[in-house]
Design a protein around this motif. Sequence first.
Motif, PDB file in Angstrom:
ATOM      1  N   ASP A   1       3.836  10.563   3.016  1.00  0.00           N
ATOM      2  CA  ASP A   1       5.247  10.904   3.195  1.00  0.00           C
ATOM      3  C   ASP A   1       5.678  10.442   4.591  1.00  0.00           C
ATOM      4  OD1 ASP A   1       7.726  12.064   3.473  1.00  0.00           O
ATOM      5  OD2 ASP A   1       7.036  14.125   3.230  1.00  0.00           O
ATOM      6  N   ARG A   2       6.133   9.202   4.682  1.00  0.00           N
ATOM      7  CA  ARG A   2       6.448   8.624   5.995  1.00  0.00           C
ATOM      8  C   ARG A   2       7.530   9.413   6.726  1.00  0.00           C
ATOM      9  NH1 ARG A   2       4.934   3.944   7.724  1.00  0.00           N
ATOM     10  NH2 ARG A   2       4.609   3.043   5.656  1.00  0.00           N
ATOM     11  N   GLU A   3       8.559   9.827   5.986  1.00  0.00           N
ATOM     12  CA  GLU A   3       9.691  10.516   6.603  1.00  0.00           C
ATOM     13  C   GLU A   3       9.284  11.845   7.233  1.00  0.00           C
ATOM     14  OE1 GLU A   3      14.130  12.266   5.423  1.00  0.00           O
ATOM     15  OE2 GLU A   3      12.910  11.224   3.923  1.00  0.00           O
ATOM     16  N   HIS A   4       8.362  12.551   6.590  1.00  0.00           N
ATOM     17  CA  HIS A   4       8.005  13.894   7.039  1.00  0.00           C
ATOM     18  C   HIS A   4       6.564  13.989   7.530  1.00  0.00           C
ATOM     19  CE1 HIS A   4      11.154  14.433   3.849  1.00  0.00           C
ATOM     20  NE2 HIS A   4      11.722  15.048   4.864  1.00  0.00           N
ATOM     21  N   LEU A   5       5.955  12.872   7.861  1.00  0.00           N
ATOM     22  CA  LEU A   5       4.522  12.874   8.165  1.00  0.00           C
ATOM     23  C   LEU A   5       4.180  13.808   9.320  1.00  0.00           C
ATOM     24  CD1 LEU A   5       1.711  11.775   7.556  1.00  0.00           C
ATOM     25  CD2 LEU A   5       2.190   9.867   9.106  1.00  0.00           C
ATOM     26  N   GLN A   6       4.957  13.780  10.377  1.00  0.00           N
ATOM     27  CA  GLN A   6       4.639  14.634  11.530  1.00  0.00           C
ATOM     28  C   GLN A   6       4.754  16.113  11.171  1.00  0.00           C
ATOM     29  OE1 GLN A   6       3.139  13.372  14.172  1.00  0.00           O
ATOM     30  NE2 GLN A   6       3.382  11.421  13.081  1.00  0.00           N
ATOM     31  N   LEU A   7       5.739  16.456  10.348  1.00  0.00           N
ATOM     32  CA  LEU A   7       5.855  17.842   9.888  1.00  0.00           C
ATOM     33  C   LEU A   7       4.690  18.211   8.992  1.00  0.00           C
ATOM     34  CD1 LEU A   7       9.674  18.031   9.039  1.00  0.00           C
ATOM     35  CD2 LEU A   7       8.512  18.930  11.079  1.00  0.00           C
TER      36      LEU A   7
ATOM     37  N   ALA B   1       1.195  10.586  -2.407  1.00  0.00           N
ATOM     38  CA  ALA B   1       1.951   9.815  -3.389  1.00  0.00           C
ATOM     39  C   ALA B   1       3.224   9.333  -2.734  1.00  0.00           C
ATOM     40  CB  ALA B   1       2.284  10.660  -4.614  1.00  0.00           C
ATOM     41  N   GLY B   2       3.786   8.245  -3.249  1.00  0.00           N
ATOM     42  CA  GLY B   2       5.042   7.753  -2.706  1.00  0.00           C
ATOM     43  C   GLY B   2       5.638   6.647  -3.560  1.00  0.00           C
ATOM     44  N   GLN B   3       6.894   6.402  -3.310  1.00  0.00           N
ATOM     45  CA  GLN B   3       7.570   5.257  -3.895  1.00  0.00           C
ATOM     46  C   GLN B   3       7.511   4.138  -2.862  1.00  0.00           C
ATOM     47  OE1 GLN B   3       8.913   5.063  -6.949  1.00  0.00           O
ATOM     48  NE2 GLN B   3       8.719   7.206  -7.565  1.00  0.00           N
ATOM     49  N   LEU B   4       7.081   2.950  -3.267  1.00  0.00           N
ATOM     50  CA  LEU B   4       6.920   1.843  -2.324  1.00  0.00           C
ATOM     51  C   LEU B   4       8.291   1.303  -1.923  1.00  0.00           C
ATOM     52  CD1 LEU B   4       3.926  -0.048  -3.954  1.00  0.00           C
ATOM     53  CD2 LEU B   4       3.879   1.449  -1.959  1.00  0.00           C
ATOM     54  N   ALA B   5       8.523   1.223  -0.605  1.00  0.00           N
ATOM     55  CA  ALA B   5       9.763   0.661  -0.079  1.00  0.00           C
ATOM     56  C   ALA B   5       9.687  -0.868  -0.089  1.00  0.00           C
ATOM     57  CB  ALA B   5       9.995   1.167   1.341  1.00  0.00           C
ATOM     58  N   ASP B   6      10.819  -1.515   0.106  1.00  0.00           N
ATOM     59  CA  ASP B   6      10.839  -2.974   0.191  1.00  0.00           C
ATOM     60  C   ASP B   6       9.911  -3.442   1.307  1.00  0.00           C
ATOM     61  OD1 ASP B   6      12.664  -3.090  -1.842  1.00  0.00           O
ATOM     62  OD2 ASP B   6      14.415  -3.286  -0.535  1.00  0.00           O
ATOM     63  N   GLY B   7       9.070  -4.412   1.006  1.00  0.00           N
ATOM     64  CA  GLY B   7       8.146  -4.947   1.995  1.00  0.00           C
ATOM     65  C   GLY B   7       6.933  -4.084   2.246  1.00  0.00           C
ATOM     66  N   GLU B   8       6.804  -2.989   1.513  1.00  0.00           N
ATOM     67  CA  GLU B   8       5.673  -2.082   1.678  1.00  0.00           C
ATOM     68  C   GLU B   8       4.745  -2.229   0.480  1.00  0.00           C
ATOM     69  OE1 GLU B   8       5.465   2.435   3.293  1.00  0.00           O
ATOM     70  OE2 GLU B   8       6.575   2.177   1.430  1.00  0.00           O
ATOM     71  N   ASN B   9       3.458  -2.113   0.724  1.00  0.00           N
ATOM     72  CA  ASN B   9       2.521  -2.155  -0.397  1.00  0.00           C
ATOM     73  C   ASN B   9       1.609  -0.930  -0.365  1.00  0.00           C
ATOM     74  OD1 ASN B   9       0.312  -2.726   1.388  1.00  0.00           O
ATOM     75  ND2 ASN B   9       0.917  -4.879   1.389  1.00  0.00           N
ATOM     76  N   ALA B  10       0.805  -0.803  -1.390  1.00  0.00           N
ATOM     77  CA  ALA B  10      -0.040   0.376  -1.521  1.00  0.00           C
ATOM     78  C   ALA B  10      -0.998   0.524  -0.344  1.00  0.00           C
ATOM     79  CB  ALA B  10      -0.816   0.308  -2.832  1.00  0.00           C
ATOM     80  N   ALA B  11      -1.462  -0.583   0.189  1.00  0.00           N
ATOM     81  CA  ALA B  11      -2.401  -0.516   1.312  1.00  0.00           C
ATOM     82  C   ALA B  11      -1.770   0.150   2.527  1.00  0.00           C
ATOM     83  CB  ALA B  11      -2.893  -1.918   1.663  1.00  0.00           C
ATOM     84  N   ASP B  12      -0.447  -0.018   2.707  1.00  0.00           N
ATOM     85  CA  ASP B  12       0.234   0.634   3.825  1.00  0.00           C
ATOM     86  C   ASP B  12       0.180   2.155   3.683  1.00  0.00           C
ATOM     87  OD1 ASP B  12       1.049  -1.819   4.998  1.00  0.00           O
ATOM     88  OD2 ASP B  12       2.757  -1.922   3.623  1.00  0.00           O
ATOM     89  N   LEU B  13       0.419   2.638   2.462  1.00  0.00           N
ATOM     90  CA  LEU B  13       0.364   4.082   2.234  1.00  0.00           C
ATOM     91  C   LEU B  13      -1.060   4.607   2.340  1.00  0.00           C
ATOM     92  CD1 LEU B  13       2.889   4.561  -0.726  1.00  0.00           C
ATOM     93  CD2 LEU B  13       3.303   4.741   1.729  1.00  0.00           C
ATOM     94  N   ASP B  14      -2.017   3.850   1.822  1.00  0.00           N
ATOM     95  CA  ASP B  14      -3.425   4.245   1.950  1.00  0.00           C
ATOM     96  C   ASP B  14      -3.815   4.370   3.421  1.00  0.00           C
ATOM     97  OD1 ASP B  14      -3.690   4.204  -0.797  1.00  0.00           O
ATOM     98  OD2 ASP B  14      -4.684   2.249  -0.868  1.00  0.00           O
TER      99      ASP B  14
END
Length: 310
Positions: A84-90, A116-129
């Motif tokens: 959860d990129r938006e709320h990661l620090q929380l 879990a997440g929805q992939l943003a433009d230019g983002e791939n699964a490896a970024d979330l991993d």
Amino acid sequence: MNDIISAVGFCNRTGKGDLSALDTSLREIAETGADACEIGIYAEEIISGGRIIEDRTRRVADIVRQHPFKKLSLHGQILSNFMDREHLQLQKKVVRSMLELCNRLGAGILVHHSGAGQLADGENAADLDRMEREALAEMGDIAKGYGVRIALENIFTTESGQYRQTPSEVAATVKAIGSDNVVALIDFSHAYIESTYRNLDFLEELRAMAPVTGHLHVHDSFGLPYSMTRFYHPAEATALGIGDLHLPIGWGDIPWEGIFGELTFLPDTTLIMEINAERFGDQQPACLEKARGLVALINMAGKAQMRQLA
């Protein structure tokens, strides 16, 4: 030698957030003869803005001390998500407090849902991993200071287009972190549902997770994804066999004896049955007996293996 599975028990009934049900729910578990308990601490309103509320925590500690389970675990937030990129620090702030609560309440495990997440433009699964692994490694260092394990639980896909790791990918995450304080948690029903949804081999997914697994969630189902979601009563989902049903052992079709006759886990693993007392309290004694039979299978095999290696 430590048993592979050292304690068996149930999750407690979560209350309304005012602590009124906590003592009763823990007593219900103790009266079954279970020696382990998992507290749904996320529901008890003792963390606010990532900060521990001291008076509530003292009340929880007083209640927990009255029920000396052999093993105690805390279930972190259902929406915990290190993707959860938006709320990661929380998210991390809450997990830090949860780990402190584990230390203060004498719980050796904090259950944390895989991301879990929805992939943003230019983002791939490896970024979330990568984001999840970095956060888990950071939290693992904190957990080490408390002598606590973070147990990363496999979840199933819950919405269209969602990126979610398979059980074997959750295992790969744990291996990549390489910390004794971050282990996998196999939720067998979740793995079954995700394997059906993705056309994966259920047993192969379990085999991939088992060597890094230090906590178990046991409840039955038929492995059917949510092809429908509107039920007027939970019993209707049970009747149809659809979804994450949290059924008593034997009510679904998970091959428990075959699984526990083959797999092995990390030493000192706890088995928690997520079988809600509000619906299936009358089934808990039978489930405990069945679970102990499964534990005997795996512990006897582990001891035999150790004798061969000696």
